[in-house]
Design a protein around this motif. Sequence first.
Motif, mmCIF file in Angstrom:
data_model
loop_
_atom_site.group_PDB
_atom_site.id
_atom_site.type_symbol
_atom_site.label_atom_id
_atom_site.label_comp_id
_atom_site.label_asym_id
_atom_site.label_seq_id
_atom_site.Cartn_x
_atom_site.Cartn_y
_atom_site.Cartn_z
ATOM 1 N N PRO A 225 -72.468 10.178 -6.546
ATOM 2 C CA PRO A 225 -72.336 11.476 -5.869
ATOM 3 C C PRO A 225 -72.487 11.316 -4.360
ATOM 4 N N SER A 226 -72.135 12.380 -3.637
ATOM 5 C CA SER A 226 -72.314 12.345 -2.182
ATOM 6 C C SER A 226 -73.792 12.181 -1.844
ATOM 7 N N GLU A 227 -74.054 11.477 -0.754
ATOM 8 C CA GLU A 227 -75.442 11.302 -0.296
ATOM 9 C C GLU A 227 -76.098 12.657 -0.003
ATOM 10 N N THR B 283 -76.774 6.172 1.758
ATOM 11 C CA THR B 283 -75.754 5.712 2.696
ATOM 12 C C THR B 283 -74.473 5.439 1.898
ATOM 13 N N ALA B 284 -73.475 4.903 2.578
ATOM 14 C CA ALA B 284 -72.219 4.607 1.875
ATOM 15 C C ALA B 284 -72.291 3.292 1.087
ATOM 16 N N GLU B 285 -73.445 2.589 1.123
ATOM 17 C CA GLU B 285 -73.512 1.248 0.512
ATOM 18 C C GLU B 285 -73.109 1.255 -0.969
ATOM 19 N N ALA B 286 -73.714 2.187 -1.733
ATOM 20 C CA ALA B 286 -73.429 2.193 -3.177
ATOM 21 C C ALA B 286 -71.948 2.503 -3.425
ATOM 22 N N GLY B 287 -71.397 3.443 -2.657
ATOM 23 C CA GLY B 287 -69.984 3.797 -2.818
ATOM 24 C C GLY B 287 -69.083 2.611 -2.515
ATOM 25 N N ARG B 288 -69.403 1.915 -1.426
ATOM 26 C CA ARG B 288 -68.597 0.728 -1.042
ATOM 27 C C ARG B 288 -68.650 -0.331 -2.131
ATOM 28 N N LEU C 299 -67.979 20.286 -10.427
ATOM 29 C CA LEU C 299 -66.603 20.672 -10.760
ATOM 30 C C LEU C 299 -65.673 19.480 -10.542
ATOM 31 N N LEU C 300 -65.870 18.772 -9.430
ATOM 32 C CA LEU C 300 -64.955 17.670 -9.108
ATOM 33 C C LEU C 300 -65.239 16.434 -9.959
ATOM 34 N N LEU C 301 -66.490 16.284 -10.387
ATOM 35 C CA LEU C 301 -66.793 15.255 -11.386
ATOM 36 C C LEU C 301 -66.082 15.604 -12.700
ATOM 37 N N VAL D 237 -60.708 20.803 9.609
ATOM 38 C CA VAL D 237 -62.021 21.149 10.179
ATOM 39 C C VAL D 237 -63.069 21.198 9.067
ATOM 40 N N PHE D 238 -62.655 21.688 7.909
ATOM 41 C CA PHE D 238 -63.560 21.845 6.760
ATOM 42 C C PHE D 238 -64.705 22.787 7.130
ATOM 43 N N GLY D 239 -64.328 23.923 7.734
ATOM 44 C CA GLY D 239 -65.316 24.929 8.115
ATOM 45 C C GLY D 239 -64.620 26.270 8.273
ATOM 46 N N THR E 72 -63.758 24.004 1.719
ATOM 47 C CA THR E 72 -63.025 23.699 0.492
ATOM 48 C C THR E 72 -61.766 22.927 0.874
ATOM 49 N N CYS E 73 -61.413 22.000 -0.029
ATOM 50 C CA CYS E 73 -60.260 21.151 0.255
ATOM 51 C C CYS E 73 -58.996 21.981 0.387
ATOM 52 N N MET E 74 -58.944 23.102 -0.345
ATOM 53 C CA MET E 74 -57.721 23.904 -0.367
ATOM 54 C C MET E 74 -57.765 25.030 0.665
ATOM 55 N N ALA F 8 -61.699 6.931 -9.151
ATOM 56 C CA ALA F 8 -61.340 8.354 -9.133
ATOM 57 C C ALA F 8 -62.134 8.965 -7.990
ATOM 58 N N PHE F 9 -61.445 9.259 -6.914
ATOM 59 C CA PHE F 9 -62.123 9.646 -5.675
ATOM 60 C C PHE F 9 -61.752 11.058 -5.265
ATOM 61 N N THR F 10 -62.749 11.836 -4.863
ATOM 62 C CA THR F 10 -62.487 13.081 -4.128
ATOM 63 C C THR F 10 -63.281 13.020 -2.843
ATOM 64 N N GLY F 11 -62.599 13.288 -1.742
ATOM 65 C CA GLY F 11 -63.253 13.238 -0.435
ATOM 66 C C GLY F 11 -62.186 13.327 0.639
ATOM 67 N N SER F 12 -62.508 12.786 1.805
ATOM 68 C CA SER F 12 -61.583 12.917 2.931
ATOM 69 C C SER F 12 -60.498 11.834 2.886
ATOM 70 N N ALA F 13 -59.387 12.127 3.535
ATOM 71 C CA ALA F 13 -58.280 11.167 3.604
ATOM 72 C C ALA F 13 -58.735 9.891 4.307
ATOM 73 N N ILE G 273 -66.188 8.708 -7.319
ATOM 74 C CA ILE G 273 -66.880 8.969 -6.049
ATOM 75 C C ILE G 273 -66.673 10.446 -5.706
ATOM 76 N N LEU G 274 -67.768 11.135 -5.412
ATOM 77 C CA LEU G 274 -67.698 12.589 -5.258
ATOM 78 C C LEU G 274 -68.052 13.045 -3.844
ATOM 79 N N PRO G 275 -67.500 14.191 -3.430
ATOM 80 C CA PRO G 275 -67.892 14.796 -2.160
ATOM 81 C C PRO G 275 -69.040 15.787 -2.394
HETATM 82 P P1 NAD Z 1 -66.173 11.887 2.485
HETATM 83 O O1 NAD Z 1 -64.837 11.266 2.404
HETATM 84 O O2 NAD Z 1 -66.943 11.777 3.737
HETATM 85 O O3 NAD Z 1 -67.138 11.323 1.340
HETATM 86 C C1 NAD Z 1 -66.774 11.401 -0.021
HETATM 87 C C2 NAD Z 1 -67.563 10.369 -0.797
HETATM 88 O O4 NAD Z 1 -67.141 9.063 -0.414
HETATM 89 C C3 NAD Z 1 -69.075 10.418 -0.600
HETATM 90 O O5 NAD Z 1 -69.690 10.227 -1.849
HETATM 91 C C4 NAD Z 1 -69.328 9.218 0.307
HETATM 92 O O6 NAD Z 1 -70.612 8.662 0.160
HETATM 93 C C5 NAD Z 1 -68.287 8.243 -0.188
HETATM 94 N N1 NAD Z 1 -67.910 7.204 0.770
HETATM 95 C C6 NAD Z 1 -67.904 7.242 2.115
HETATM 96 N N2 NAD Z 1 -67.413 6.089 2.620
HETATM 97 C C7 NAD Z 1 -67.103 5.299 1.564
HETATM 98 C C8 NAD Z 1 -66.546 3.998 1.433
HETATM 99 N N3 NAD Z 1 -66.202 3.266 2.487
HETATM 100 N N4 NAD Z 1 -66.346 3.511 0.189
HETATM 101 C C9 NAD Z 1 -66.660 4.240 -0.905
HETATM 102 N N5 NAD Z 1 -67.203 5.477 -0.840
HETATM 103 C C10 NAD Z 1 -67.420 6.004 0.384
HETATM 104 O O7 NAD Z 1 -65.959 13.430 2.083
HETATM 105 P P2 NAD Z 1 -67.020 14.605 2.100
HETATM 106 O O8 NAD Z 1 -67.359 14.922 3.522
HETATM 107 O O9 NAD Z 1 -68.110 14.326 1.139
HETATM 108 O O10 NAD Z 1 -66.139 15.792 1.476
HETATM 109 C C11 NAD Z 1 -65.260 16.539 2.226
HETATM 110 C C12 NAD Z 1 -63.840 16.045 2.057
HETATM 111 O O11 NAD Z 1 -63.484 16.065 0.681
HETATM 112 C C13 NAD Z 1 -62.837 16.927 2.738
HETATM 113 O O12 NAD Z 1 -61.844 16.137 3.357
HETATM 114 C C14 NAD Z 1 -62.241 17.717 1.602
HETATM 115 O O13 NAD Z 1 -60.969 18.254 1.871
HETATM 116 C C15 NAD Z 1 -62.230 16.724 0.505
HETATM 117 N N6 NAD Z 1 -62.172 17.380 -0.801
HETATM 118 C C16 NAD Z 1 -61.023 17.272 -1.555
HETATM 119 C C17 NAD Z 1 -60.936 17.933 -2.781
HETATM 120 C C18 NAD Z 1 -59.718 17.829 -3.651
HETATM 121 O O14 NAD Z 1 -59.841 18.021 -4.856
HETATM 122 N N7 NAD Z 1 -58.548 17.543 -3.117
HETATM 123 C C19 NAD Z 1 -62.008 18.695 -3.232
HETATM 124 C C20 NAD Z 1 -63.145 18.774 -2.436
HETATM 125 C C21 NAD Z 1 -63.216 18.097 -1.230
#
Ligand code: NAD
Length: 497
Positions: free
Chosen positions: A184-186, A216-221, A164-166, A391-393, A291-293, A233-238, A156-158
């Motif tokens: 990938p992200s929507e 939407t988040a449906e496919a990810g869920r 790069l994250l894939l 903030v991610f900004g 950026t996450c970092m 293998a997930f990259t995204g928010s906590a 699951i990608l942001p």
């Molecule tokens: P997000 O968490 O909102 O979404 C990430 C992915 O998760 C998207 O593809 C989204 O569709 C999917 N998703 C959302 N809800 C889901 C669910 N319930 N089940 C399964 N999948 C679901 O993150 P974002 O806004 O796309 O990206 C920004 C975040 O990513 C920031 O917090 C950033 O710090 C983090 N990030 C981390 C790294 C790292 O390597 N540590 C790198 C880049 C970004």
Amino acid sequence: MASMTEAPITTYQLYIDGQWVDSLSGKTYESTNPFDGRVWARVPDGNAADVDRAVAAARKAFKTGPWAEMTGRGRAKLMRRLADILARDYEALALAETTDNGKLLRESLGSAASWQDWYNYFSGMADKIEGSTVPSDRKNFFVYTRHEPIGVVGAILPWNSPILLLTFKLAPGLAAGCTFVVKPSEFTPVSTLEFAKRMEEAGFPPGVFNVVTGGTAEAGRALVQHKKIDKIAFTGSAQTAVAIGRSSIENLTPATYELGGKSPNIIFDDANLDAAVNGVLAGIFAASGQTCMAGSRLLVHEGIHDALLERLVARTKTIRLGSPTSPDSEMGPLANRPQFEKVMYYLKVAESEGAQVVCGGKARPDIGELFVEPTIVVGVRNDMRIATEEVFGPVLSVIRFSTEEEAIEIANDTRYGLAAAVWTENIRRAHRVAHALEAGTVWINAYRTVAHNAPFGGYKMSGWGRENGIDAVREYTQTKSVYIELEGATRDPFVLG
Ligand code: NAD
């Protein structure tokens, strides 16, 4: 190279089992260029049924057929072919990414030019995933281990750096022999679909790599809850990681999580100030802070606080906002409307908490709908929301400190632990502080650099597991111990031994 505004609207399909197919939902959605608001691509709005067939394809490819039977050398050959194709096509892929997420094209180009390094590096490991012989405690046993591929990976990608994250996941996972279903992200579906064309051209067998996009988040869920995937293998928010953890615990699916941060950038009073100012800018304003970092907490020794701030504000005021494809631009737009709203919200939060904006702080609709000025906020306490929440900004919180101990305490007083930087000319202090920081990556007199061969990941709520580096392959294998009885001896069947 075509400019973004000239790009025609392209319609994409899902990539499942080596075929380009429409979503079973029968629906598509539009991907919008965040710089000019123009729709530039139409992609399938994938649903749970699409995830089902992608997982079935990935499972079949993992269990039987050419990929399942391929040796490490065969996998390496395909990975090196992919690396060559990525090297050939990196400009087109970088442009797709910039058109989807608004990052400066020169940043996307720099990143895209390096993707090949991951596939070349990890291809070298595909035939070196070696087990060990275990010195047995009993003479009549020969014991050894095997590191077997974990199976089907749901990735699951942001939206900030999709390929790069894939790649952080795919390169070690392919080396190990896994198969993938990628969501990938929507907001940034296109580059992953373009990448799939390169996987196909490289000759990866059907089912090894599958992409399901969704509006939407449906496919990810559906993917993370699927009973037939072996790893997430997930990259995204906590916040999303916690939701995924809750829903996937039903199946006890193992996961790696690469999450966000509130990384401290610590400037001591003996630092080279010009270099430090440059590093602070790189940390928080590159990629518009998305950026996450991101070095979003600037910790400055009181002895140089005013001098550093003066230089920093002066340089920040000259940052050129503009089109991501223009070589003159230094900051592009935020990547999407919700992200823009989030940043504007946090500017209000900072103000309501009593922090003062010394630079920036406003949206710039005169440049584009999603532009926000690079912003520096002073008078920040480490317990304020602006200092604790991601903030991610492009918003930098400045905090003073007076001693090394205090700097370390403030730096570590966060639920995150992705990255940190230390600026000092004192080598003993540099290492001392680097060791004391609770972060997966620490830079000394630098900021925001990653490499295919150095582990990357978070302490605390910045993640689980590590990507990149030799050990990343282990995240895609599981270890089996094999015991062979050598003497035909029998023993007491009711005693463990
Ligand atoms: P997000 O968490 O909102 O979404 C990430 C992915 O998760 C998207 O593809 C989204 O569709 C999917 N998703 C959302 N809800 C889901 C669910 N319930 N089940 C399964 N999948 C679901 O993150 P974002 O806004 O796309 O990206 C920004 C975040 O990513 C920031 O917090 C950033 O710090 C983090 N990030 C981390 C790294 C790292 O390597 N540590 C790198 C880049 C970004």
